[in-house]
Design a protein around this motif. Structure first.
Motif: not given
Length: 483
Positions: A333, A436, A469
């Motif tokens: 994440p 990300h 990320s």
């Protein structure tokens, strides 16, 4: 006279239920009028930097015995251990266990106790009076937290074989003189968590050769297992998952890992198309297909296995190409730049993730137009890889974020490319950072590009750049696979 029978677990639990709805401050105030409350304590119960003080408060001011670090249970005549722990209310209104439950310190001063049922761990966990409070970090003092539940719990009968196997795995590592390599991710429900503010201040010599100094550690129930206890035994509206082990006898002669890997191994050599036909699933080659097949082979229809949830085991499907290469690294994440800049290593999201998470890899290998089931294995990141190589990579990223990320804008025929000086994949053997987000987004020195609100995050400098990320390098993952 105590207001409960200290020899009777039911009496102790009934008295404890009187805590529900009170704050710790209220308990402290009311204790002024209780003759049996400990009066001469010099503990600063409200100090948020000293864990365990809220438990000390209840021990001394509500139950009327002096806080101690004895190995025996808190209520020895009843065989009951008092544990005070927290839960958090998440943004979506659900609740989650806030922390692991420390049971008792691991001693390096003498030989290990090989029989779990003769150990101090069993003494501390066979019957636990769990007092839960809601942790509200917006409150100025932790004594303002409200107590909500008090329940007597014991490890479920069907969990005991795994807990005993966890204990055996920990003490076997200690007997081998490898206590310095212990990690919570070594085990499933019962963990060996670190104790002490810093690594340097908590090193102790091992009892077994080669006597390498090791971090102080304690036996604990891992946070994810506490989450299971919270939702199963404490809170209404139980969340149910499909069990992988339906008969405890399955674990009488084999470890949990051996049982699970055998369910996949019997399908080695089958193609993904053959497996889809076997389990009545559409063959569509989307990413979910291989995960669905992994769980079907394990014996469940959904993607939530009870034991995996309780043990924080992440299932990862890996697809190898015909030449044994991997196209993709493994992503995690996105992180917040400012949060990362303010973290210490052991408070960092990446450390906690790898220190607590175990992986179950299900590996497919391509041949022609299909992928064949090739291998499966449990894996957790080796202690030194995490605390040396990954830590070095994380600290380099943190330093760059704090000191200021620099950017270089290169024009192209269709627009521009923005380069930054964050460490790249070649700078660390295990991890790297990269975007990300759906699309790139930047805001700096009057230059704005992309959707800042959706795809960017603020740096300590006040500039914005595309969310980033951490990724595990595919080359490192290939090193870890038993193929």
């Amino acid at each position: 006279m105590l207001p409960y029978d200290k020899t009777d677990p039911a009496s102790i639990e009934a008295y404890a239920k009187g805590l529900a709805g009170k704050t710790f401050s209220q308990v402290l105030e009311e204790s002024r009028y209780l003759d049996f409350a400990v009066k001469d304590s010099k503990i600063d119960y409200s100090n948020p930097n000293q864990k365990g003080k809220l438990g000390n408060l209840l021990e001394e001011k509500y139950f009327g015995y002096k806080a101690n670090s004895d190995q025996e249970a808190d209520f020895p005549e009843a065989g009951v251990e008092l544990k005070v722990t927290c839960y958090d209310v998440l943004k979506n209104g659900s609740i989650s266990a806030g922390e692991r439950l420390v049971l008792t310190m691991i001693s390096y001063e003498g030989p290990v106790e090989k029989d779990f049922y003769q150990s101090h761990v069993w003494e501390k966990c066979r019957r636990i009076l769990l007092v839960y409070y809601e942790r509200d970090k917006k409150l100025a003092y932790n004594t303002l937290y409200k107590i909500t539940f008090a329940n007597m719990v014991s490890p479920a009968r069907h969990d005991m074989p795994i807990i005993v196997q966890d204990y055996d795995r920990i003490i076997q590592k200690m007997e081998a003189g490898k206590a310095d390599e212990l990690s919570e991710s070594d085990t499933l429900y019962l963990g060996a968590c670190t104790k002490g503010a810093t690594a340097a201040s908590s090193m102790r010599p091992q009892f077994y050769p080669p006597y390498t100094p090791a971090r102080k550690r304690a036996f604990c129930f891992k946070r994810q297992y506490m989450d299971y206890i919270l939702h199963t035994y404490i809170m209404p509206g139980r969340t149910t998952y499909e069990p992988l082990i339906r008969d405890a006898e399955d674990l009488a002669e084999r470890t949990f890992e051996e049982v699970i890997t055998s369910r996949i191994a019997c399908h080695y050599g089958a193609s993904d198309k053959e497996l889809c036909d076997l389990y009545g699933r559409e063959y569509n080659k989307n990413k979910a297909q291989w995960y669905d097949l992994a769980y079907r082979m394990l014996g469940i229809r959904g993607n939530h296995a009870e034991e995996f949830q309780k043990a924080n085991i992440a299932v990862k499907v890996i697809r190898l190409e015909e030449n044994n290469t991997m196209k993709e690294s493994m992503s995690f994440p996105p992180f917040k730049f400012k949060e990362l800049a303010g973290q210490t290593w052991e408070d960092s999201d990446i450390f906690r993730y790898f220190d607590e998470t175990r992986f179950f890899f299900v590996i497919f290998k391509k041949a022609g137009d299909v992928y064949y089931l090739h291998k499966c294995q449990f894996w957790n990141m080796p202690y030194r890889d995490l605390n040396e190589t990954v830590r070095d990579g994380w600290e380099r990223v943190k330093e760059r974020i704090i000191n200021g990320v620099s950017f270089h804008i290169s024009p192209t025929k269709t627009g521009h490319i923005i380069h930054n000086n964050l460490p790249s994949k070649k700078d660390n053997r295990i991890i790297h950072v990269r975007p990300h987000a759906a699309k790139s987004a930047y805001k700096m020195d009057g230059f704005v590009s992309g959707n800042i609100e959706r795809d960017a995050d603020e740096l300590p400098s006040g500039e914005y750049m595309t969310r980033q990320s951490f990724w595990i390098n595919n080359s490192y993952l290939l090193e870890q696979l038993e193929v």
